[in-house]
Design a protein around this motif. Structure first.
Motif, PDB file in Angstrom:
ATOM      1  N   THR A   1       0.840  -1.195   0.000  1.00 21.00           N
ATOM      2  CA  THR A   1       0.000   0.000   0.000  1.00 21.00           C
ATOM      3  C   THR A   1       0.871   1.239   0.000  1.00 21.00           C
ATOM      4  N   LYS A   2       0.324   2.350  -0.399  1.00 21.90           N
ATOM      5  CA  LYS A   2       1.100   3.594  -0.448  1.00 21.90           C
ATOM      6  C   LYS A   2       1.490   4.056   0.957  1.00 21.90           C
ATOM      7  N   ARG A   3       0.685   3.769   1.939  1.00 21.31           N
ATOM      8  CA  ARG A   3       0.955   4.214   3.299  1.00 21.31           C
ATOM      9  C   ARG A   3       2.168   3.501   3.903  1.00 21.31           C
ATOM     10  N   ALA A   4       2.320   2.219   3.622  1.00 24.29           N
ATOM     11  CA  ALA A   4       3.405   1.433   4.209  1.00 24.29           C
ATOM     12  C   ALA A   4       4.558   1.245   3.230  1.00 24.29           C
ATOM     13  N   ASP A   5       4.622   2.064   2.208  1.00 26.84           N
ATOM     14  CA  ASP A   5       5.657   1.926   1.196  1.00 26.84           C
ATOM     15  C   ASP A   5       7.033   2.239   1.779  1.00 26.84           C
ATOM     16  N   VAL A   6       8.041   1.444   1.435  1.00 32.00           N
ATOM     17  CA  VAL A   6       9.396   1.657   1.920  1.00 32.00           C
ATOM     18  C   VAL A   6      10.027   2.849   1.212  1.00 32.00           C
ATOM     19  N   ARG A   7       9.679   3.084  -0.052  1.00 35.24           N
ATOM     20  CA  ARG A   7      10.235   4.183  -0.844  1.00 35.24           C
ATOM     21  C   ARG A   7       9.118   5.152  -1.228  1.00 35.24           C
ATOM     22  N   PRO A   8       8.711   6.042  -0.335  1.00 31.25           N
ATOM     23  CA  PRO A   8       7.637   6.982  -0.666  1.00 31.25           C
ATOM     24  C   PRO A   8       8.132   8.108  -1.575  1.00 31.25           C
ATOM     25  N   ILE A   9       7.207   8.704  -2.302  1.00 29.62           N
ATOM     26  CA  ILE A   9       7.516   9.865  -3.134  1.00 29.62           C
ATOM     27  C   ILE A   9       7.505  11.090  -2.236  1.00 29.62           C
ATOM     28  N   ILE A  10       8.568  11.898  -2.309  1.00 30.21           N
ATOM     29  CA  ILE A  10       8.658  13.106  -1.489  1.00 30.21           C
ATOM     30  C   ILE A  10       8.885  14.321  -2.377  1.00 30.21           C
ATOM     31  N   ARG A  11       8.560  15.485  -1.868  1.00 27.17           N
ATOM     32  CA  ARG A  11       8.762  16.744  -2.582  1.00 27.17           C
ATOM     33  C   ARG A  11       9.866  17.519  -1.881  1.00 27.17           C
TER      34      ARG A  11
ATOM     35  N   ASN B   1      14.398   6.166   0.670  1.00 26.93           N
ATOM     36  CA  ASN B   1      14.262   4.922   1.400  1.00 26.93           C
ATOM     37  C   ASN B   1      14.061   5.264   2.879  1.00 26.93           C
ATOM     38  N   ARG B   2      12.919   4.912   3.430  1.00 25.64           N
ATOM     39  CA  ARG B   2      12.613   5.224   4.835  1.00 25.64           C
ATOM     40  C   ARG B   2      13.532   4.510   5.808  1.00 25.64           C
TER      41      ARG B   2
END
Length: 56
Positions: free
Chosen positions: A3-13, A29-30
């Motif tokens: 899921t997008k919430r638990a993604d290890v590599r989220p998209i950031i601005r 990478n979180r």
């Protein structure tokens, strides 16, 4: 599928600290970088390298 919430590599601005409101969009990478990311990148509005900070 993750899921997008638990993604290890989220998209950031990444927002420029020069006050131009220019942004880059990237992934991080979180696990390796749990804190907010700060990178020195090129800002074409002021035509020089400045710090970009992660915004949420």
């Amino acid at each position: 599928m993750a899921t997008k919430r638990a993604d290890v590599r989220p998209i950031i601005r990444m927002v420029s600290t020069a006050g131009t409101s220019f942004t880059y969009v990237t992934r991080k990478n979180r696990r390796n970088d749990p804190d907010r990311l700060v990178l020195r990148k090129y800002d074409p509005v002021v035509r020089r390298h400045v710090e970009f900070k992660e915004s949420r």
